[in-house]
Design an enzyme around this catalytic site. Structure first.
Site, PDB file in Angstrom:
ATOM      1  N   SER A   6     -10.779 -23.609  -6.197  1.00  8.47           N
ATOM      2  CA  SER A   6     -11.076 -22.906  -4.948  1.00  8.47           C
ATOM      3  C   SER A   6     -11.906 -23.775  -4.025  1.00  8.47           C
ATOM      4  CB  SER A   6     -11.840 -21.606  -5.246  1.00  8.47           C
ATOM      5  OG  SER A   6     -12.369 -21.013  -4.069  1.00  8.47           O
ATOM      6  N   TYR A  44     -18.377 -16.783  -9.635  1.00  7.31           N
ATOM      7  CA  TYR A  44     -17.004 -17.216  -9.351  1.00  7.31           C
ATOM      8  C   TYR A  44     -16.972 -18.694  -8.974  1.00  7.31           C
ATOM      9  CZ  TYR A  44     -12.566 -17.511  -6.731  1.00  7.31           C
ATOM     10  OH  TYR A  44     -11.328 -17.874  -6.253  1.00  7.31           O
TER      11      TYR A  44
END
Length: 291
Positions: free
Chosen positions: A182, A195
């Site tokens: 990400s 995350y």
């Protein structure tokens, strides 16, 4: 073929969805754009792929694009059965074969069962796409419970270890592994501490696994999407404040769509990227990151 698991296996790995995540794409408005944009050219003809988190979002777009390019697809997902069934139908509409496989890949037995079913159904395994993930917004690190922290790591990075471990004996020279990291790995994220940390681990895992497998002719790469319109954020993965301007802080001024990300996975899965391993592609709306 059958979409049904052995009942004993299903009872062991069928997940309990505790918080509504990752959510149903069928309930999302507007719907994400998953449709492949170009005719297929047979770049994955004869190949077999496992795509995790393939019921919706980026995973669905990747699965359907792979099917258009000739791959047979194992559609791995948590428990959004309606979305997963539609993904299977879409893959079959492309003239390919697919089956659905529900389960929690944070359980090592789930990865083993998924690989076993793939080999049983299709006889080989050429591509592993580790896309499944979850996120939970928290503005204060003290709000992240031990259970949430462990769960996020279990889903986002432990599952990748487990699935690759299960798949390793079946991956031969020319195989490809593509992991989904990400933009938050590079930029950080004030509301996604756990995350973002898993995404840093995924990037390190990608580079290290590449070094480990490249001598055997197995390439390992990753894709680091920016803000993409999938069920993950609007179904509880982002705060309401963030959703109001989701994607507007990118240079392009908008969130991306799953079918703008899927071609990066296709490139890394096929021979077009034969001289690339240990690398990360960045479909993120024009944000400049290092790495």
């Amino acid at each position: 073929m059958t979409d049904n698991l052995d009942l004993a296996t299903a009872a062991r790995i069928e997940p309990i969805q505790e918080d509504g995540l990752p959510g149903h794409e069928s309930a999302l408005e507007p719907k994400p754009d998953w449709q492949p944009r170009y005719p297929g050219s047979g770049r994955l003809a004869g190949k077999v792929a496992i795509v995790t988190g393939a019921d919706s979002g980026i995973g669905r777009a990747v699965a359907v694009l792979f099917a258009r390019e000739g791959a047979k697809v194992a559609i791995s997902y948590l428990c959004e059965h309606d979305d997963a069934s539609l993904t299977r139908e879409l893959c079959e509409a492309e003239g390919s074969e697919a089956f659905v496989f529900p389960g929690d890949l944070g359980d090592p037995d789930c990865g083993k069962a998924l690989v076993a079913k793939t080999i049983d159904e299709f006889g080989r395994l050429d591509i592993v796409v580790n896309n499944a993930g979850e996120q939970h917004p928290d503005k204060d690190i003290r709000d992240i419970t031990p259970e949430q922290l462990q769960r996020t790591f279990q889903t986002n990075i432990f599952s990748m270890f487990y699935l690759v471990q299960a798949a390793r004996e079946h991956l031969k020279k020319g195989a490809a592994i593509i992991n989904c990291t990400s933009i938050t790995m590079y930029q950080g994220s004030a509301e996604l501490l756990d995350y973002s940390s898993t995404k840093g681990a995924i990037t390190a895992f990608t580079r290290s696994l590449s070094e480990n497998l490249v001598k055997d002719g197995i390439r390992v790469n990753a894709v680091a999407p920016g803000p993409i319109w999938t069920p993950l954020n609007p179904m509880g993965g982002a705060s309401p404040e963030k959703l109001e301007t989701f994607g507007e802080d990118t240079p392009m001024g908008r969130p991306g769509q799953p079918n703008e990300v899927a071609p990066a996975f296709l490139f890394l899965a096929c021979e077009d990227s034969s001289y690339m391993s240990g690398q990360v592609l960045h479909p993120n709306g024009g944000t400049i990151v290092n790495g």
